[in-house]
Every structure is written in structure tokens, then in C-alpha cells.
Design a protein around this motif. Sequence first.
Motif, PDB file in Angstrom:
ATOM      1  N   SER A 291       0.726  -1.143   0.031  1.00 25.05           N
ATOM      2  CA  SER A 291       0.071  -0.213  -0.038  1.00 25.05           C
ATOM      3  C   SER A 291       0.726   1.217  -0.005  1.00 25.05           C
ATOM      4  O   SER A 291       0.613   2.290  -0.748  1.00 25.05           O
ATOM      5  CB  SER A 291      -1.049   0.067   1.015  1.00 25.05           C
ATOM      6  OG  SER A 291      -1.713  -1.087   1.200  1.00 25.05           O
TER       7      SER A 291
ATOM      8  N   LEU B 154       2.895   6.675  -1.495  1.00 26.50           N
ATOM      9  CA  LEU B 154       4.056   7.380  -1.705  1.00 26.50           C
ATOM     10  C   LEU B 154       4.240   7.784  -3.135  1.00 26.50           C
ATOM     11  O   LEU B 154       5.243   8.307  -3.513  1.00 26.50           O
ATOM     12  CB  LEU B 154       4.957   6.450  -0.956  1.00 26.50           C
ATOM     13  CG  LEU B 154       5.089   6.848   0.312  1.00 26.50           C
ATOM     14  CD1 LEU B 154       6.191   5.846   1.014  1.00 26.50           C
ATOM     15  CD2 LEU B 154       4.938   7.786   1.145  1.00 26.50           C
TER      16      LEU B 154
ATOM     17  N   ILE C 135       5.381   5.472  -5.353  1.00 29.53           N
ATOM     18  CA  ILE C 135       6.683   4.898  -6.014  1.00 29.53           C
ATOM     19  C   ILE C 135       6.201   3.892  -7.089  1.00 29.53           C
ATOM     20  O   ILE C 135       5.179   3.222  -6.846  1.00 29.53           O
ATOM     21  CB  ILE C 135       7.445   3.960  -4.595  1.00 29.53           C
ATOM     22  CG1 ILE C 135       7.842   5.091  -3.583  1.00 29.53           C
ATOM     23  CG2 ILE C 135       8.461   3.169  -5.401  1.00 29.53           C
ATOM     24  CD1 ILE C 135       8.035   4.371  -2.340  1.00 29.53           C
TER      25      ILE C 135
ATOM     26  N   LEU D 287       3.581   1.789  -1.444  1.00 33.04           N
ATOM     27  CA  LEU D 287       4.111   2.165  -2.788  1.00 33.04           C
ATOM     28  C   LEU D 287       3.109   3.321  -3.498  1.00 33.04           C
ATOM     29  O   LEU D 287       3.575   3.959  -3.990  1.00 33.04           O
ATOM     30  CB  LEU D 287       4.320   0.900  -3.739  1.00 33.04           C
ATOM     31  CG  LEU D 287       5.299  -0.046  -3.287  1.00 33.04           C
ATOM     32  CD1 LEU D 287       5.153  -1.343  -3.948  1.00 33.04           C
ATOM     33  CD2 LEU D 287       6.552   0.658  -3.349  1.00 33.04           C
ATOM     34  N   THR D 288       1.625   2.723  -3.516  1.00 28.45           N
ATOM     35  CA  THR D 288       0.939   3.823  -3.925  1.00 28.45           C
ATOM     36  C   THR D 288       0.582   4.962  -3.345  1.00 28.45           C
ATOM     37  O   THR D 288       0.587   5.899  -3.925  1.00 28.45           O
ATOM     38  CB  THR D 288      -0.741   2.800  -3.957  1.00 28.45           C
ATOM     39  OG1 THR D 288      -0.488   1.483  -4.747  1.00 28.45           O
ATOM     40  CG2 THR D 288      -1.928   3.897  -4.501  1.00 28.45           C
TER      41      THR D 288
END
Lengths: 351, 317
Positions: B275, B280, B282, B277-278
Motif C-alpha cells: 500500500s 508514496l 513509488i 508504494l501507492t
Amino acid sequence: MRYIRGFALALTLALLVGLAGPGQAQKALKIFMVPKFTGAAYFAATEKGAKEAVAELKGRGVAIDFLYTGPSVANTDEEIRMIDDLVAQKPDAIIISANDAEALVPVAKKAKAAGIKVITYDADVADPTARQWFVNQGTFTLVGGALVDVVAEQAGNSARFAVVSADPGAFNQNSWIAAMKARVSAKYPKMQLVDIRYGLDKPAESFSVAQDLINKYRGQLDAIIAPTSVALPKVAEAAEQAGLAGKIVVTGLSTPNDMREFVKKGTVKTVVLWNPVDLGYLAVYVAHATITGALKEGMAKQSVRAGRLGTREATAQLNDITAKGPLTLRNVILLGAPFRFTKENIDKFNF
Amino acid sequence: MMMRWGRELTILAALALLSGYLSLTQPNFRDAFTLSTILTNAAYVGVVGIGMTMVIVAGQIDISVGSMLAVCALIAGTLARAGAPMFLVVLTSLALGLGMGALNGALIAYLRIPSIIVTLATLTALRGAIVWWTKGYWVMPLPPGWKFLGTTHILGLPLPVWIGWAAVLAAAYVLAHTIIGREVYALGSNPQAARLAGIDTARVTFWVFAVSGLLVGLATMLHVTRFSMVQTQEGLGLEFLVITAVVVGGTNIFGGSGTVVGTYLGVLLLTVTSSALTFLGISATWDQAIRGAFILVAVTADIVRTGRWRQPVRWAR
């Protein structure tokens, strides 16, 4: 005298044979259709359309022997073997959806060299010279553009949208996304693609990335496009569970059967794809026109009359957008604008 | 105490750090709904992780869990569509899981085929069976009662979260405080010694796999009852996620040590990372790389800590 009678007899015989000549044109045209595999509702729909076209042509006095046959599961070797066997029966045309674009090139070439008209539909072979025509169900440009158009219509010209794709390396997914971006910059300058996430064509991953997008952009995301049929229902599910059904536009590429429930509930108002019935229908008309010579390979500016679909242009060169840059398609006949499945029409389809 | 729970505390700290950072920088991460979705997505993976922890502690491996989950899900869905009451659907999923796990266990424990081979075979064969049986068609529409288990909330959290927690606590107790639990550790740390101590090693191995299957059956019900259809692709790649969580959670990949609480924390850490990654922004392509890095860090830390590199590798006996 005897010679004269003999001559007259010979002449009569020759005349009879000569008269039989035009009769040969009445011999039924053999058209074979080989899908990637049988048993799938999608290909069954192409068969339905093909048979419709055959029936119409027969109604106009064209005798046709039509055979629809293919591997029972997606199997390249089996498909090649079957086409080999069919070529030996010397059909006038063969219509193929290739399981493997590269692997089917030799057998397609062999068929073409034997004088058989080779038409690809749904999935082309890698070498455009291995066949006469590719009946294309929708270029990346058209399909990606249609998805963006749906977002614009349902969420406005300045919508902020995200994409839930399959794999970061998936060529078709990335090509549709490239086409979406092109459409946005060409037609909707205020629209914004805010994020692209990947569900890897796994249901659980698709669901959680859709949730992450919804949670992160809560209230600031107007639409999610899922150009993959595995992710689309999961995006719809995530929208429902976040209480955003109907408030966030969810659209994507899938089939009526897979999305029927969500479309009827209204969580997804529009599913974009093409109509496989029409695809099969057009393929038969193209095959027929190629046999009769109405369509000539390589000639620019031609068109084919395809019954209820009207006329379709046959294009020697067609430019498309892909993930790896522009692509020129050769000798294609486009089915037309992508089809939109909605609450109103979805029950007419079973695939 | 610090030493005994050292690994768990380390992961907890990592989890707190990551969640704390996300909460401070991303207001929407603090949202109760976000928390609830993360816990729910982790619940079923955690339950599969319990079984995987036992299997790995016993010195074995089970890579067939994803395929087993798909089989349970598709058959449960088909049964529900046929009008079976939900308790029967749940029982069927449990029984199917137990049965498939027992098959794995019997081949491994009694025919002495290495577990990596047996479960590779079931992973592939069950997926093949699914394709043959479903022809790729999803199971839908499902009756209204289907989503009861997955979407009912108690005290603000969905039922799967509570069931997952209960299962983790129960398994933690069984593994730590019962004879069969201790036998699993004994078997994994030294099979010869375990045999000499009078432990029926084949029986323990068999049951470890059978219970792993049973837990997959339970996890299936926590997972797919959240959705209005069962997709044939369910469970794809689940084995990677679960094994990663187990290893990150501190279980020794060579067997003998590890806890289900550690595994559950490992699952949470991986779920929050995904989560993150989404949240932030990234690139998602990093997801796989980060998971891989987690495994390397965890296993290296483990090997250095226990001095295992001096011992010969024995795995997948």
C-alpha cells in the motif's frame, strides 16, 4: 461424311464441356474458419456472426461450404496441425485467429502459396505478407481512446483518473495506456491521468491496488480504468465496498458475461470491447470479397461491403500507437469504433 | 523475553516506523477505512501463513497453497450457486483443503517424496484441473448470502480480521504449549533426534501438511466471500507472498524455529509496504524488488544470527 459426323460429335462434346465451364463457378466456395480455440463463448460469438454472414451470402445465391473448427484449448501446435490438414482440402479461403503470431507464419504462408486466400481475424500473424487481410477488431488507438471518451462523458472533461493494469511489462496493456495518454493530450487537455498501478492479473492484487488508489485519492479521483478483464471486476468491487458505487466512474475492457452483474447494478456503466459477433460476420464478408477479387491485396483505397455493417475500408497502411512507439499495420480492415456494453444492450450478448 | 521475541519486536518496529511515516505524511492513510482494508487483505494471507509456518518449522515447504485456495474457492462458489446453505459451503471448503493437504502430507510423509516436488506437482496439477474443469469461466453470480462472512463488520472490523486473529492466537498457543506443537519444532530442528526421542516423525509431517491444507480452506472462505464472483485466477502467486511473509517473520527456512505471530507481522509488513508504494507514489515495479530485498535481509540476518552458514544445507528432505 463419317469424318464430318465425327467432327460434329466432337464439336458437340466440346460445346457441352464448354457449357459445363460456367457451371463450375457454381461449385460451392469452401471457407474454413479456425479460432484460437473452440468452446470459449467469445469465439462461439465470432462463429455465430460468421454463420450469419454465410447465410446472407447464400441468400444472395452464393454457394458456400463453411466449416468452423479449431483446437479445443489454446494450443499453437494443434492449431498449426489443423490448418495443415485444412490446407490439404484446398479451401478457397481460410480465416484464422492465431494462437501465436510468430509460429503461425509458415503455415499461413504455405496456405497462401497454395492459392488459398488467408484472412486473419482477432489475432494476426506476425508477418503481414503471410496473409491477405487482417480483420482488426480495434486498434490500440481506437480502444484506448474509447476508454478515455467514456471517462470524459461520465466524469467530465477535466476528470482525474487512474489506471489499474495487469503487468508493468504487458505490451497490450501499455499500448492501450499509451493510446489513452495520446487521446487525453489531443482531446481533453484538462483531464489528468494521476496514477497507474498493476494488479499483475491476479484478483487479490488487483483488488488491493484498487483499494489503495481509492483510499489514497479519496474524493479526488473521478474514475478508474482497468484495461484488463481480471482487474475490472475487482476495481468495481473496491468501489462498492468503499461506498463509491456510482460516485466514481469505473470502466475498462472486459466481456458482457464477466461484467454483467456490475453493469446491471450500475457500479460500472460502460464496458468497452468490440462485438465478436460482428467480427466473425465481417471476416466472412472479407473472405468472400477476397475470393471474388473485389478486394485486391496491396491496392490502396478499397472498401468491402459487409451486409448489415455497411461498408468497411480496406487499408494498405494504418498507423497505430503502441507501447513501443508508432506501428504501421499493413492490409487491415477495421471492424470500426469499439463497442460499448451498457445496461441497455448487455443482455443481448452471451460471451 | 527481549531475546525470545527479538524478531517479532524488530518487525513490529519496522511496521510502526512505516505506518507512522505514512500516517504523518499521508492523511488518508490514517483513515479507519484504510486500516480496515489493510487488515482485511492481510487476514487470509495470515491464515495461510499459519500453516506455512508449521510446514517450514517442520523442515518442509508447501508451494501448492495458491492452487489449493483456487480449488476450494471455485468448488465452494459452485456449491453456493447450486443453493447449498453457507455453513455447508464453508465446511466443504475446509474439508477440501484438509483433503488436498492430506494428499500432500501422505505423499511426503509415507512415500518420502521431497515436499518441494510433491507440492510443485500439486501446484501445477490443481491449476491444470481448474482450467480443464472451468474452461476459464468464473463462478458467478453468487447468492446474496455468499458475502455474509466476508463483509459483516463487528466493532468496525470485518469478520475475516477477527477470525484471522483468533486463528493466529490459537495456533500460537498450540505450537508453543502442546505436545504436538513441540513435536513440530523437534522434528524441524533435528529429525534424527526427534525419531530417537520416540516422535512418530511421519505422522507429524503428515498432519502438518493436512492442517496447512485445512487452513487454506479456512483462508479461502475469509478471502473470496468478500467478492461477488470467484475468478479462476484466484490464489495465483500466493505461495510467494506467504513464504516471504514467513521468512520475513523470522521463521528459519531450514526448519526448527519460528512463530506464527512473527509470520502474521510479516504479512502485515508486506501488506503495508504494498500500500505504501501507492500512497508514496513509488513506481509499482519496485514492489517485487522490495519483497525480494525483504527476503534477503531476513534470511541473511537469520543465518548470521544463528551461525547456520557453518552447517550443511538440508532442505526439502
